[in-house]
Design an enzyme around this catalytic site. Structure first.
Site, short mmCIF file in Angstrom:
data_model
loop_
_atom_site.label_atom_id
_atom_site.label_comp_id
_atom_site.label_asym_id
_atom_site.label_seq_id
_atom_site.Cartn_x
_atom_site.Cartn_y
_atom_site.Cartn_z
CE LYS A 17 36.11 67.72 127.76
NZ LYS A 17 36.30 69.14 127.39
NE ARG A 92 29.98 68.33 126.74
CZ ARG A 92 30.83 67.90 125.83
NH1 ARG A 92 31.40 66.75 125.92
NH2 ARG A 92 31.13 68.67 124.81
NE ARG A 128 39.99 71.34 119.06
CZ ARG A 128 39.09 71.04 120.01
NH1 ARG A 128 39.41 70.20 120.96
NH2 ARG A 128 37.91 71.62 119.99
NE ARG A 161 36.01 69.64 117.65
CZ ARG A 161 35.92 69.29 118.93
NH1 ARG A 161 36.83 68.50 119.45
NH2 ARG A 161 34.94 69.73 119.69
NE ARG A 172 32.71 73.33 121.43
CZ ARG A 172 33.99 73.23 121.04
NH1 ARG A 172 34.46 74.01 120.07
NH2 ARG A 172 34.78 72.36 121.61
#
Ligand code: AP5
Length: 215
Positions: A17, A92, A128, A161, A172
């Site tokens: 996203k 969300r 990431r 992160r 998550r």
């Protein structure tokens, strides 16, 4: 795409996203709100909001709807009149979708749902890295910076992160399945709803999103 439109990017963690929002903002002159980005910034700066949400974010749970909806409401109202806005990470859950529905009287809303397999998500999040200064997103496997650990755009040191640790990623994903996935049913009969296969390389995904938006 119509003037003043709000484009919602839906999809699981790691769907791309943020990556796609940045490209869309650049190509179409849109403004991009990452609710996760705003919250991470608040944590980094140690603001009152940051203190309220830090532990929640590090555990992979959702921050209370009232806090996030307030951020989105203020952001959108300050940008009324812009060519178009991208929401990355909002709504969300169904409560947040209800909040956005209220705004639909003033702003047309399109929803792009980026679908990605779970095995791919786990790999992407493990690799990431992001720039804490300018927000640019990298991946050590598929999209590395020119110099290891350094942002190509602003030279800052890249970071991983907190919520990309494997056990948090699993939480998550669980939260995504229970809270966010039901939004697909909520939006899928809308005329401005589009599914995009996010398992493909970022450029192909981008082309497909553009085709839908320009349709
Ligand atoms: P948030 O920051 O929104 O995290 P997320 O939705 O879990 O999404 P991510 O940022 O992890 O992934 P992405 O889809 O943007 O993928 P990206 O482009 O980075 O939220 C974080 C937290 O904040 C939440 O857990 C919650 O606590 C809180 N929060 C935020 N919004 C909230 C809300 N509305 N309500 C309540 N709480 C909220 O890509 C991932 C990696 O894959 C990158 O390395 C990238 O380079 C790579 N990649 C991207 N696309 C591709 C591709 N096509 N092929 C290969 N690699 C790719």
């Amino acid at each position: 795409m119509t003037d003043g439109e709000i484009i919602v990017l839906l999809g699981p963690p790691g769907a791309g996203k943020g990556t796609q929002a940045e490209k869309l903002a650049q190509k179409f002159g849109l403004l991009h709100l990452s609710t996760g980005g705003v919250l991470r910034d608040a944590v980094k700066k140690g603001t009152e909001l940051g203190k309220q949400v830090q532990a929640i974010m590090e555990s992979g749970e959702l921050v209370p709807d009232t806090l996030v909806s307030k951020i989105v409401d203020e952001w959108i109202r300050l940008r009324r009149g812009n060519k178009g806005l991208i929401l990355d990470g909002f709504p969300r859950n169904l409560v947040q979708a209800g909040f956005l529905k209220e705004l639909e009287k003033d702003f047309p809303v399109s929803v792009i749902n980026i679908q990605v397999d779970e095995s791919e998500i786990v790999k992407r999040l493990a690799g990431r890295r992001s720039c804490p200064q300018c927000g640019k997103i990298y991946n050590v496997y598929t999209l590395p910076p020119e110099q290891e650990g350094v942002c190509d755009r602003c030279g800052a040191c890249l970071v991983q992160r907190e919520d990309d640790r494997e056990e948090v990623v699993q939480e998550r994903l669980r939260v995504y399945r229970t809270e966010t996935e039901p939004l697909i049913d909520f939006y899928s009969d809308k005329s401005n709803y589009y599914d995009v296969d996010g398992n493909q390389d970022p450029r192909t995904v981008f082309r497909q999103i553009c085709m839908q938006m320009l349709n």
